[in-house]
Design an enzyme around this catalytic site. Sequence first.
Site, PDB file in Angstrom:
ATOM      1  N   LYS A 134      46.891  49.753  35.038  1.00 36.74           N
ATOM      2  CA  LYS A 134      47.460  48.809  35.999  1.00 36.74           C
ATOM      3  C   LYS A 134      48.551  47.990  35.338  1.00 36.74           C
ATOM      4  O   LYS A 134      48.401  47.538  34.200  1.00 36.74           O
ATOM      5  CB  LYS A 134      46.362  47.870  36.515  1.00 36.74           C
ATOM      6  CG  LYS A 134      46.837  46.886  37.575  1.00 36.74           C
ATOM      7  CD  LYS A 134      45.709  45.955  37.987  1.00 36.74           C
ATOM      8  CE  LYS A 134      46.206  44.955  39.033  1.00 36.74           C
ATOM      9  NZ  LYS A 134      45.145  43.985  39.395  1.00 36.74           N
ATOM     10  N   ASP A 262      39.209  34.435  43.430  1.00 38.33           N
ATOM     11  CA  ASP A 262      39.979  35.442  44.175  1.00 38.33           C
ATOM     12  C   ASP A 262      39.625  36.883  43.802  1.00 38.33           C
ATOM     13  O   ASP A 262      40.348  37.816  44.144  1.00 38.33           O
ATOM     14  CB  ASP A 262      41.490  35.227  44.001  1.00 38.33           C
ATOM     15  CG  ASP A 262      42.256  35.536  45.292  1.00 38.33           C
ATOM     16  OD1 ASP A 262      41.624  35.498  46.360  1.00 38.33           O
ATOM     17  OD2 ASP A 262      43.454  35.832  45.228  1.00 38.33           O
TER      18      ASP A 262
END
Length: 409
Positions: A134, A262
């Site tokens: 990523k 989050d």
Amino acid sequence: MSTTKRKKLKVKAVAPKLKLFRANEPLLSVFMWGINHTINELDHVNQKVMLMPDDFKSYSKIRVDNHMFNKDSMPSHFKVKEYCPLVFKNLRERFGIDDMEYMNSLTKQPADVDSPGRSGARMLLSTDKSYFIKTLVSEEVEQMHHILKQYHQYVVENNANTLLPQYLGMYRLTVNDVETYMVVMRNVFSPRLAIHKKYDLKGSTVDRQANDKEKLKELPTFKDNDFVNDGFKIHVGPEAKEKIMSILQKDSEFLSNLHLMDYSLIVGIHDADIAEQEQQEKQIQQQEEFAGSVDQDEIEEEEEDVDDLNDGYGLAITPPDSPQPTTPLPFNGELDAKLEKYAYKSSGSCPRREVYFMAMIDILTKYGMKKRTAQAAKTVKHGAGAEISTVKPEQYAKRFLDFLSKYME
């Protein structure tokens, strides 16, 4: 006077065989080269019994100019920086990952994966589907440095028994003067069992549904409202639920103490009944393709020899060099040993035969000024009682756990 003729030896220089890292773009070629280089370099480093504070600030760096004078396989100029090499090597060991296996997986061209996130991060999957790569923004890199020591300590103290992302290496690649940060993580989905449905769960209900664009994908990532509207439950049984919730409780407390929020629980569902149906359809298709590829004239010529090829059970033996239909094996009740902490079979109360793969993702968001401002704006828009995703870390963790406990049985 006699003269002697000297015989000249013609010596032909043989270029050494070099491992090539060809990819469809320079960045990926450099990534593969960098993985190969950094793992090989670590082979020459004496491993420490205990990591020191400086190991969490260290890095290895190499600059390459005029690489092989061949732009076809690699850029002429690039730089590779690996952050905290000994720390990540230690983490790989604790997660049961062999460095050679890691290198072999990541030195073949990875494939892009659709990412549903708003961050715009690029996601790649290794060829053998063992690892995700990523891209990170600079804030996430900073956050990773900030939490790495505590993250490593947490992994050690819990014997790697966690559903947090398994961070295995972090790199900065510089190609054409553009810097790209990348982190490698373990893929918690099985490379062997297909995922038929996928949810990203935060425990929030405001703006938490897959949009129309996402739904058009082959394997969309659905969200909390989709999960509730589908009437879905994670059927693992009371014993497994207690185990999973205990791990999630610890992991959430750890993140909350670091003021992180989050994050999500990614849930991938393998449906064994659908998989068997898919396997049967594929088998029929392959048999038809196989049958169609055999020339009819050859069949007629060989009809008289069928008896000689009979195996005694009324079946003709396929010649060893003939193409044979191959299909993946259906789910046999056994889970991948390397993914045992992420995979759970459905309990008897489940109306379907399912396997759930679960792990926490996207844990690098800090509850700082940006998130406080977003919380205030969303509260004004949706009201003080709305289940918005941007809340204080302690409140976020509690709501996250309450939601999962409610829909897991």
